[in-house]
Design an enzyme around this catalytic site. Structure first.
Site, PDB file in Angstrom:
ATOM      1  N   ARG A  66       0.844  -1.197   0.000  1.00  0.00           N
ATOM      2  CA  ARG A  66       0.000   0.000   0.000  1.00  0.00           C
ATOM      3  C   ARG A  66       0.881   1.250   0.000  1.00  0.00           C
ATOM      4  NH1 ARG A  66      -5.076  -1.576   4.017  1.00  0.00           N
ATOM      5  NH2 ARG A  66      -5.551  -3.538   2.953  1.00  0.00           N
ATOM      6  N   ARG A 105       2.084   1.589  10.383  1.00  0.00           N
ATOM      7  CA  ARG A 105       1.620   1.905   9.033  1.00  0.00           C
ATOM      8  C   ARG A 105       2.819   1.818   8.083  1.00  0.00           C
ATOM      9  NH1 ARG A 105      -3.135   3.979   7.904  1.00  0.00           N
ATOM     10  NH2 ARG A 105      -3.381   4.709  10.036  1.00  0.00           N
ATOM     11  N   GLU A 114      -6.100  -0.330  15.202  1.00  0.00           N
ATOM     12  CA  GLU A 114      -6.803  -1.253  14.310  1.00  0.00           C
ATOM     13  C   GLU A 114      -5.937  -2.459  13.950  1.00  0.00           C
ATOM     14  OE1 GLU A 114      -8.398  -1.503   9.713  1.00  0.00           O
ATOM     15  OE2 GLU A 114      -8.139   0.491  10.607  1.00  0.00           O
ATOM     16  N   SER A 133     -10.449  -5.401   9.697  1.00  0.00           N
ATOM     17  CA  SER A 133     -11.799  -4.925   9.411  1.00  0.00           C
ATOM     18  C   SER A 133     -12.602  -6.032   8.749  1.00  0.00           C
ATOM     19  CB  SER A 133     -11.770  -3.686   8.518  1.00  0.00           C
ATOM     20  OG  SER A 133     -11.156  -3.963   7.284  1.00  0.00           O
ATOM     21  N   ARG A 179       1.897  -5.610  11.897  1.00  0.00           N
ATOM     22  CA  ARG A 179       1.182  -4.757  12.849  1.00  0.00           C
ATOM     23  C   ARG A 179       0.761  -5.522  14.098  1.00  0.00           C
ATOM     24  NH1 ARG A 179      -3.748  -0.728  11.318  1.00  0.00           N
ATOM     25  NH2 ARG A 179      -2.071   0.171  10.049  1.00  0.00           N
TER      26      ARG A 179
END
Length: 383
Positions: free
Chosen positions: A217, A232, A306, A309, A347
């Site tokens: 990403r 991130r 987070e 999701s 993460r």
């Protein structure tokens, strides 16, 4: 009628020409109408579920579940950056030297913990009837458009957080094919594209897939955000859940809850305090009918971060990808599609290291991961 020689008459020839011209004109009109339809379609989001909270941004998200208590340390706790440095698990300096901004190296038990968490997630999903897949991470435009990872019909480098590959493809006969290819940000687009332009049988649904892949990403929209450590980053690994089911709101809702519960189980297995958020209208992407986030407690953030999701997209993606099924009456319908992060790493190493750190500077390895990390006797210690 034809003339005596069996050839079309002059009148028929003229009529044939007129029909050909008419068809060409209609094809042009159809092509224009189809382009206008596609332009409109990409602007229309999936209407949110009735119980989705209304909000402008992530401040409108609602906590609907919480489990576990954040640890209380009787010593000064370290963040994952310091733990990684002290225990020789993480090298950010050389990562940036080699890869640039947000680059990193995982090392030693850091590498083993990442692969252990991925294997544990895969094994859990396989035990629940998911088909394990290692999908392509280099995909064509339609896969990212169809799954909703492009804001429009084509890649926009200013807003789409995907990496475009500049190389042309050399085919087996030596010819060069000029076609855009992209690196995926999750296994979801590849898994969804598996059945693109196909008609499935209702008796085979639901189809449950879990993909393990590297993910990439560009993080354009997060400039200056979460710049420290490995929260991130540009490349990571992830186990993703995708479910294809019939066009039933009841069944899709039930499956959505099931795949979310699996992620909760994984957080329990890793002995992490966590919570579940229901995402509001302003923080959901265009494909989403209903969406949850799971967040683990991260001591260095003094809050939750987070970790995954879970989304029910109904038929928004299947219409773009043209995935249908034939029901018992022979009617063709678009399938409903759901997806959810099982685990994303590195993460997940942030809460694993920070919550399980000990007073002597070591890190306790959760019991479920020990079998994947032989020889470490339950703790990562400074050598």
């Amino acid at each position: 009628q034809t003339d005596m020689g069996g050839k079309p008459s002059q009148e028929q020839v003229e009529k044939g020409k007129q029909l050909k011209e008419r068809i060409l004109k209609l094809e042009e009109e159809y092509k224009k109408a189809e382009e206008e339809f596609q332009d409109l379609m990409v602007k229309v989001p999936m209407p949110a579920s009735e119980d989705t909270p209304v909000g402008k941004d992530d401040s409108g998200n609602i906590e609907i579940y919480k489990e576990g208590e954040p640890p209380v340390f009787e010593f000064e706790p370290k963040d994952h950056i310091q733990l990684g440095k002290d225990l020789n698990l993480l090298d950010l300096k050389r990562g940036v030297k080699t890869s640039g901004y947000r680059g990193y190296y995982l090392k030693n038990e850091g590498t083993m913990m990442q692969m252990a968490s991925m294997m544990h997630a895969l094994n859990k999903l396989v035990s629940k009837g998911f088909t394990p897949i290692i999908p392509p991470t280099l995909v064509k435009n339609f896969a990212l458009f169809g799954s909703g990872f492009f804001a429009g019909k084509q890649y926009n480098p200013d807003i789409d957080e995907a990496y475009k590959i500049a190389n042309d493809e050399v085919l087996s006969n030596g010819s060069v094919k000029k076609e855009d290819k992209f690196l995926v940000g999750t296994a979801e687009p590849s898994l969804l594209a598996y059945y693109a332009d196909e008609v499935l049988e209702e008796k085979d649904l639901p189809i449950k897939l879990c993909g393990f892949s590297s993910c990439y990403r560009s993080e354009i929209g997060s400039y200056g955000k979460d710049t420290r450590g490995i929260y991130r980053i540009h490349e990571f690994m992830k186990v993703e859940q995708v479910v294809i089911c019939k066009a039933s709101k009841y069944e899709a809702d039930k499956i959505h809850q099931q795949i979310t519960d699996t992620s909760k189980d994984l957080h329990r297995d890793l002995e992490l305090p966590f919570r579940q958020l229901q995402i509001c209208t302003g923080d959901m992407g265009a494909p989403k009918y209903k969406m949850y986030d799971l967040e683990a407690w991260m001591p260095s953030r003094r809050g939750y971060g987070e970790t995954g999701s879970s989304s029910n997209c109904k038929d928004w993606q299947s219409r773009r990808l043209n995935i249908k099924y034939k029901d018992a009456e022979g009617n063709k319908k678009f399938v409903y599609l759901l997806n959810n992060t099982a685990l994303a790493s590195p993460r997940i190493l942030i809460p694993l290291w920070e919550n399980h750190q000990q007073a002597d500077g070591s890190i306790k390895i959760p019991e479920v991961l020990n079998k994947y990390i032989p020889g470490y006797k339950g703790n990562i210690k400074k050598k």
